[in-house]
Design a protein around this motif. Structure first.
Motif, short mmCIF file in Angstrom:
data_model
loop_
_atom_site.label_atom_id
_atom_site.label_comp_id
_atom_site.label_asym_id
_atom_site.label_seq_id
_atom_site.Cartn_x
_atom_site.Cartn_y
_atom_site.Cartn_z
N THR A 1 65.38 23.99 49.54
CA THR A 1 64.23 23.15 49.80
C THR A 1 63.16 23.28 48.72
O THR A 1 62.72 24.38 48.39
N TYR A 2 62.76 22.13 48.19
CA TYR A 2 61.63 22.07 47.26
C TYR A 2 60.74 20.90 47.66
O TYR A 2 61.22 19.89 48.19
N GLN A 3 59.45 21.03 47.42
CA GLN A 3 58.52 19.93 47.61
C GLN A 3 58.20 19.37 46.22
O GLN A 3 57.41 19.92 45.47
N GLY A 4 58.89 18.28 45.87
CA GLY A 4 58.81 17.76 44.51
C GLY A 4 59.92 18.32 43.65
O GLY A 4 60.76 19.12 44.08
N ASP A 5 59.96 17.91 42.39
CA ASP A 5 61.04 18.30 41.48
C ASP A 5 61.05 19.80 41.24
O ASP A 5 60.00 20.40 40.95
N PRO A 6 62.24 20.45 41.32
CA PRO A 6 62.32 21.87 40.96
C PRO A 6 62.04 22.04 39.47
O PRO A 6 62.38 21.17 38.66
N PRO B 1 49.35 22.24 60.27
CA PRO B 1 49.45 23.16 59.13
C PRO B 1 50.71 22.93 58.31
O PRO B 1 51.74 22.47 58.81
N LEU B 2 50.59 23.25 57.03
CA LEU B 2 51.69 23.12 56.09
C LEU B 2 52.30 24.47 55.77
O LEU B 2 51.62 25.51 55.85
N LEU B 3 53.57 24.48 55.40
CA LEU B 3 54.21 25.68 54.91
C LEU B 3 53.70 25.97 53.50
O LEU B 3 53.67 25.09 52.66
N GLN B 4 53.31 27.21 53.29
CA GLN B 4 52.70 27.57 52.01
C GLN B 4 53.73 28.15 51.05
O GLN B 4 54.49 29.06 51.41
N ALA B 5 53.77 27.64 49.83
CA ALA B 5 54.69 28.15 48.81
C ALA B 5 54.04 29.35 48.14
O ALA B 5 53.43 29.25 47.08
N TYR B 6 54.16 30.51 48.77
CA TYR B 6 53.51 31.71 48.27
C TYR B 6 54.15 32.27 47.01
O TYR B 6 53.51 32.98 46.24
N LEU B 7 55.43 32.00 46.82
CA LEU B 7 56.15 32.56 45.68
C LEU B 7 56.03 31.64 44.47
O LEU B 7 55.46 30.56 44.54
N GLU B 8 56.60 32.07 43.34
CA GLU B 8 56.55 31.28 42.13
C GLU B 8 57.26 29.94 42.34
O GLU B 8 58.12 29.81 43.21
N PRO B 9 56.92 28.92 41.53
CA PRO B 9 57.52 27.60 41.71
C PRO B 9 59.04 27.59 41.67
O PRO B 9 59.67 26.71 42.27
#
Length: 391
Positions: free
Chosen positions: A249-254, A354-362
């Motif tokens: 899963t990615y939000q936008g292009d990896p 609420p949204l899931l937060q991308a805490y780690l690096e892209p």
């Protein structure tokens, strides 16, 4: 640089007293580990984190949920229990904080909590079995204990293979099985299918489906079968069985150096399981909300009890009396392919939940949430497949 930290699922939670890893030979349960596990079937040598005859099974906990709609209204979804006649075999992601390259077989809080968060809702549609296994630890993959060795990688794989053989010998009784794995668990189940199940027609007949999430399953470009598996195709319809669901899963292009969704990212090599160059292949993406293709809403379920690492830090997560909160349609998803990457692209709806937060690096994308972001879809799919399998 990918390095050995790629497969660390940053969902280890709580605190525990790590115990030294034992040798890298095929695992044998210690007395302490056995005492922490349910009583196995006669002749079984597996330490079970989850099995349906254990009263303290973390994969068989409460499933009632507070459903939060887009307009903020809430209603309680009652717990559901059923046994449609199939089993699930769950292999958890990297959570062990044990010292050394391989974990021991003692059941620690980390394994219990991740089993609740990822596997327990499946207990409404299957009997869940989850073995303890000698996984590569968080310190092995990203800490101070050193680089993963081929022996340590083989130990992790063989302990899963051993548990699978044990399950078939003592517990299966001819029932259909769904394999479920995330991150390290998905990579090891990929190897199990490739090496054991795909080549054995009798075992393939037992396979209802395989949910291999965040694990870079490979297929030839534009194909639904081949690559990792010669006889197990991608699932393209909810009533199809003997197939695989796989995505990252990615939000936008990896990014170009994404850890998942790219065959040129040698994540599996960290586990000693990558046997091909990836040339002429792509990473499989199957949308759990629309197996036939296109865009569909996802049904996100998040636990409210315990502390599932970063999942417990989601901004604005409401307090609820139920063990789960559900956000139906908070995201829409579709599989995308671009610049050598294939992934499940998610887009949030325009509402205040609420949204899931991308805490780690892209490079990670939403890897932490691969299971939970679509957990409602996945459980529903397994229920549908179970009925189709018995028709």
């Amino acid at each position: 640089m990918i390095g050995v930290g790629v497969l660390v699922l940053a969902a280890a939670c709580g605190s525990s007293d790590p115990s030294p890893s034992t040798t890298t030979s095929r695992p044998t349960p210690s007395a302490a580990a056995t005492s922490a596990a349910p009583t196995p079937s006669a002749g079984s040598t597996t330490v079970w984190l989850c099995r349906p005859d254990d009263a303290a099974d973390p994969c068989h906990t409460g499933t009632s949920a507070t459903v939060v709609s887009a307009d903020g209204t809430k209603q309680v979804q009652p717990a559901a229990r059923a046994d449609p006649g199939i089993d699930c075999f769950y292999v958890y992601p990297t959570v062990s904080r044990d010292h050394g390259l391989n974990s021991d077989l003692s059941i620690d809080p980390e394994e219990r909590v991740v089993a609740v968060a990822q596997a327990s809702r499946f207990s409404s549609v299957c009997r869940v079995y989850a073995p303890m296994y000698r996984q590569l630890t968080t310190s092995a993959l990203g800490g101070s204990d050193g680089k993963v060795t081929p022996a340590a990688a083989l130990t992790a794989y063989l302990s899963v293979e051993h548990a699978w053989e044990d399950y078939l010998a003592h517990d299966n009784d001819g029932r259909g099985v769904v394999l479920i794995g995330h991150s390290q668990g998905a990579f090891l189940l990929d190897a199990l299918i490739k090496r054991v199940i795909d080549t054995d027609p009798a075992q393939r007949r037992l396979l209802v489906s395989a949910l291999l999430l965040g694990g870079n399953v490979r297929v030839p470009d534009g194909k639904e079968v081949g690559g990792d598996f010669q006889h197990v195709p991608a699932c393209t319809a909810p009533t199809q069985t003997g197939c695989v669901v796989a995505y990252s899963t990615y939000q936008g292009d990896p990014p170009k150096d994404a850890y998942f969704g790219r065959t040129d990212t040698s994540v599996a090599a960290v586990l000693g399981l990558d046997t091909g160059s990836g040339a002429g292949e792509q990473v499989l993406c199957t949308n759990p909300g629309a197996l036939g293709g296109g865009s569909a809403p996802l049904d996100t379920y998040l636990p409210t009890t315990g502390s599932f690492g970063l999942l417990g830090a989601i901004a604005g997560l409401p307090q609820a009396a139920t063990p789960w909160v559900a956000y139906p349609g908070r995201y829409r998803a579709q599989c995308e392919q671009k610049d050598g990457a294939s992934w499940l692209d998610v887009t949030p709806a325009n509402d205040a939940r609420p949204l899931l937060q991308a805490y780690l690096e892209p490079q990670w994308g939403l890897h932490l949430y691969d299971v939970n972001i679509a957990l409602g879809n996945l459980v529903q799919l397994v229920g549908t497949e179970a009925h189709a399998y018995h028709r």
